[in-house]
Scaffold this motif. Sequence first.
Motif, PDB file in Angstrom:
ATOM      1  N   ILE A 192       0.731  -1.242  -0.042  1.00  0.00           N
ATOM      2  CA  ILE A 192      -0.102  -0.093  -0.242  1.00  0.00           C
ATOM      3  C   ILE A 192       0.953   1.228  -0.232  1.00  0.00           C
ATOM      4  CG2 ILE A 192      -1.683   1.437   1.204  1.00  0.00           C
ATOM      5  CD1 ILE A 192      -2.875  -1.471   0.658  1.00  0.00           C
ATOM      6  N   ALA A 193       0.924   1.976  -1.077  1.00  0.00           N
ATOM      7  CA  ALA A 193       1.425   3.051  -1.172  1.00  0.00           C
ATOM      8  C   ALA A 193       3.049   2.980  -0.658  1.00  0.00           C
ATOM      9  CB  ALA A 193       1.110   4.580  -0.244  1.00  0.00           C
ATOM     10  N   GLY A 194       3.772   1.995  -1.263  1.00  0.00           N
ATOM     11  CA  GLY A 194       4.912   1.731  -1.285  1.00  0.00           C
ATOM     12  C   GLY A 194       5.468   0.664   0.048  1.00  0.00           C
ATOM     13  N   LYS A 195       4.674   0.507   0.985  1.00  0.00           N
ATOM     14  CA  LYS A 195       5.038  -0.539   2.033  1.00  0.00           C
ATOM     15  C   LYS A 195       3.764  -1.401   2.246  1.00  0.00           C
ATOM     16  CE  LYS A 195       4.501   2.620   5.824  1.00  0.00           C
ATOM     17  NZ  LYS A 195       5.354   3.396   6.951  1.00  0.00           N
ATOM     18  N   PRO A 196       4.364  -2.464   2.761  1.00  0.00           N
ATOM     19  CA  PRO A 196       3.141  -3.346   2.918  1.00  0.00           C
ATOM     20  C   PRO A 196       2.197  -3.102   4.259  1.00  0.00           C
ATOM     21  CG  PRO A 196       5.396  -4.619   3.292  1.00  0.00           C
ATOM     22  CD  PRO A 196       5.494  -3.328   3.058  1.00  0.00           C
ATOM     23  N   LEU A 197       0.844  -3.455   3.930  1.00  0.00           N
ATOM     24  CA  LEU A 197      -0.286  -3.060   4.917  1.00  0.00           C
ATOM     25  C   LEU A 197       0.113  -3.313   6.276  1.00  0.00           C
ATOM     26  CD1 LEU A 197      -3.134  -2.368   5.206  1.00  0.00           C
ATOM     27  CD2 LEU A 197      -3.674  -4.756   4.547  1.00  0.00           C
ATOM     28  N   LEU A 198       0.963  -4.495   6.593  1.00  0.00           N
ATOM     29  CA  LEU A 198       1.414  -4.589   7.802  1.00  0.00           C
ATOM     30  C   LEU A 198       2.309  -3.749   8.544  1.00  0.00           C
ATOM     31  CD1 LEU A 198       1.407  -6.749  10.273  1.00  0.00           C
ATOM     32  CD2 LEU A 198       3.352  -8.029   9.265  1.00  0.00           C
ATOM     33  N   ARG A 199       3.286  -3.426   7.803  1.00  0.00           N
ATOM     34  CA  ARG A 199       4.219  -2.302   8.059  1.00  0.00           C
ATOM     35  C   ARG A 199       3.581  -0.960   8.396  1.00  0.00           C
ATOM     36  NH1 ARG A 199       8.100  -2.909  10.562  1.00  0.00           N
ATOM     37  NH2 ARG A 199       8.112  -5.238   9.721  1.00  0.00           N
ATOM     38  N   TRP A 200       2.423  -0.519   7.646  1.00  0.00           N
ATOM     39  CA  TRP A 200       1.799   0.711   8.073  1.00  0.00           C
ATOM     40  C   TRP A 200       1.235   0.523   9.602  1.00  0.00           C
ATOM     41  CZ3 TRP A 200       1.586   5.448   5.589  1.00  0.00           C
ATOM     42  CH2 TRP A 200       1.873   5.249   4.427  1.00  0.00           C
ATOM     43  N   GLY A 216     -10.414  -0.371   6.271  1.00  0.00           N
ATOM     44  CA  GLY A 216      -9.957  -1.895   6.217  1.00  0.00           C
ATOM     45  C   GLY A 216      -9.921  -2.034   4.842  1.00  0.00           C
ATOM     46  N   VAL A 217      -8.973  -3.547   4.520  1.00  0.00           N
ATOM     47  CA  VAL A 217      -8.798  -3.769   3.287  1.00  0.00           C
ATOM     48  C   VAL A 217      -9.733  -5.292   3.108  1.00  0.00           C
ATOM     49  CG1 VAL A 217      -7.225  -4.332   1.522  1.00  0.00           C
ATOM     50  CG2 VAL A 217      -6.593  -2.323   3.101  1.00  0.00           C
ATOM     51  N   ARG A 264      -8.151   1.684  -3.139  1.00  0.00           N
ATOM     52  CA  ARG A 264      -8.502   2.871  -2.368  1.00  0.00           C
ATOM     53  C   ARG A 264      -7.517   3.181  -1.227  1.00  0.00           C
ATOM     54  NH1 ARG A 264     -12.282   6.541  -4.163  1.00  0.00           N
ATOM     55  NH2 ARG A 264     -13.114   5.501  -6.040  1.00  0.00           N
ATOM     56  N   ALA A 265      -6.852   2.093  -0.634  1.00  0.00           N
ATOM     57  CA  ALA A 265      -6.229   2.198   0.577  1.00  0.00           C
ATOM     58  C   ALA A 265      -4.837   2.881   0.306  1.00  0.00           C
ATOM     59  CB  ALA A 265      -5.840   0.891   0.957  1.00  0.00           C
ATOM     60  N   GLY A 266      -4.358   3.050  -0.978  1.00  0.00           N
ATOM     61  CA  GLY A 266      -3.250   3.809  -1.203  1.00  0.00           C
ATOM     62  C   GLY A 266      -3.403   5.243  -1.049  1.00  0.00           C
ATOM     63  N   ASP A 267      -4.542   5.657  -1.555  1.00  0.00           N
ATOM     64  CA  ASP A 267      -4.874   7.324  -1.156  1.00  0.00           C
ATOM     65  C   ASP A 267      -4.782   7.655   0.265  1.00  0.00           C
ATOM     66  OD1 ASP A 267      -5.124   7.154  -3.939  1.00  0.00           O
ATOM     67  OD2 ASP A 267      -7.373   7.133  -3.831  1.00  0.00           O
ATOM     68  N   GLN A 283      -1.446   9.986   5.158  1.00  0.00           N
ATOM     69  CA  GLN A 283      -1.089   9.845   6.510  1.00  0.00           C
ATOM     70  C   GLN A 283       0.476  10.103   6.517  1.00  0.00           C
ATOM     71  OE1 GLN A 283      -3.788   9.186   8.537  1.00  0.00           O
ATOM     72  NE2 GLN A 283      -4.685   8.972   6.560  1.00  0.00           N
ATOM     73  N   THR A 284       0.825  10.119   5.353  1.00  0.00           N
ATOM     74  CA  THR A 284       2.521  10.551   5.604  1.00  0.00           C
ATOM     75  C   THR A 284       2.912  11.896   5.574  1.00  0.00           C
ATOM     76  OG1 THR A 284       2.776  10.293   3.109  1.00  0.00           O
ATOM     77  CG2 THR A 284       3.018   8.472   4.060  1.00  0.00           C
ATOM     78  N   PRO A 285       3.980  12.562   6.139  1.00  0.00           N
ATOM     79  CA  PRO A 285       4.201  13.893   6.182  1.00  0.00           C
ATOM     80  C   PRO A 285       4.248  14.751   5.144  1.00  0.00           C
ATOM     81  CG  PRO A 285       5.618  12.495   7.624  1.00  0.00           C
ATOM     82  CD  PRO A 285       4.880  11.608   6.676  1.00  0.00           C
TER      83      PRO A 285
END
Length: 569
Positions: free
Chosen positions: A333-341, A538-539, A547-550, A555-557
Amino acid sequence: MNAREPSFVTTLSRSARLRQMLTSNELEFLMEAHNGISARIAREAGFKGIWGSGLAISAQYGVRDNNEASWTQVVDTLEFMADASDLPILLDGDTGYGNFNNVRRLVRKLEQRGIAGVCIEDKQFPKTNSFIKGEAQPLADIDEFCGKIKAGKDSQTDEHFSIVARVEALIAGWGMDEALKRAEAYRQAGADAILIHSKLSRPDEILEFAREWAGRGPLVIVPTKYYSTPTEVFRNAGISTVIWANHQIRAATSAMQAVVKEIYESQTLVNVEDRIATVNEIFRLQDADEYSEAEERYLSASRASGSAIVLAASRGKGLEAVTTDRPKVMLPIAGKPLLRWLVDAFKKQGVNDITVVGGYRADAIDTAGIKLVVNEHHEGTGELTSLACAIDGLNNDTVISYGDLLFRSYIVRDLVESEAPFSVVVDSSTVAEAGAANQSVRDFAWCSSADDRGLFGNKVLLRRVSNNEADVKGEAPHGRWIGLLNVRGEGRERLQAVVNTLRARADFDSLDMPALLNALLEAGEEIEVQYVHGHWRGVNDLEDFRRAGDFAHEQTPLAQGDAAGGAAQ
Ligand code: SPV
Ligand code: MG
């Protein structure tokens, strides 16, 4: 200590205990130590006192026994030793590191660091170890050395601090008469004990000295060279204290040499692992458990020791096309795994001890910064079976989380700050609102009252969670449980008890998290509700994934502000 000795003995100060050892009628022993861990090891073995050996302390620094380490470096080392062991320490103070004035300052500094006594030897600064060309070393002038002893005794403020005067006349080859003459002069100058040193391989000159000395004061010996002498001989000779002067540094040296050579030659650790202390043994010697207990006591308020259990066993229904080689939580998701978020969001709130329960393609889960446990039966079981894999060692307050969540960080912050034994996050957006944001819906929640922002801060309790929107007759749900449950304090045991009751049920394998929440409620537990309105995702299907990527980007600075995304959900 003898088991029959009265308990007040242990409450004596260290200096009083050293003095007692020097003056007792028993033969006593001091064990060499050269740093904190060796001091602790000496205490654990049962020794009553420690010899702060000049040879060993200089050796552990890798320098020579020639006053190459400064006296302040020695004193700093002693402080670590005194902290690591409550035993009295007799410092090998060499020549006192200078003249009478240096001795005065040394004594004051040693007292301040809790050191019980110092031994000074009648050589000249800088000294050389007695076993290196001992006969070539100049001795101190008797009167000058007596002045050092007097200066030391006059400057101590603790009446029990001991000054031991070490006679080097036998080492230097000046003969028995000179040794006896010096010992007597030092005794009269105020020395609390005489250390008579010898480099012979037999104890003859020491025994002769002891005979001539005839009990005029405590005698201390260092049988490094006459080591084969039975200890009974020293006892019979009326010796006060034996110093085992260098045996920890020598034991450590041979062990290190053997192990390091083996590792170098074999380029593997496999041959040495069983021969060396475990890492846990090192932790034990460092008293790591005390730290953990203190952390519980002092850090719990800041929630810095929080834990999380993340349920990540599923492949994800509707996501089969993108999960052939990984579980849902590893979807990028947006460059990193969901779990990492999720993990990053927890860590940001001080929830550092994160256990992820994997199942489907658990081998593909990135384990950096987490503990992975695996629900081996993930194919035929549900969320509670996964939770049960991680719930046994619940030592900290714990957030239990679905693995497929993205949320704004305040949501977890507010959740872990809740004082309630159980609390959950419920989203009060309507199904229509969620649908408009293309968000799939599940886990409907009924609460004690609706999300009324006018009543912000009022306690709201959970009443029921279900996937069936019509589960509570005649009453629309108040929102949706987003998949976060915080368990605090005594809630931990109560949660475990309810899970154990559920385990006995025949349908346990099919139970999900809502079933656990309902079982807690049925068991009479209060589950506090924290309402949110959007701010999470949720995914659950491909559309959610898309949509999760958006949402994540926002959430990123450095988010570029595609404001129509998930934040408005
Ligand atoms: C020491 O341990 O540093 C001593 C004893 O002074 S000896 O090395 O035997 O001189
Ligand atoms: Mg020495």
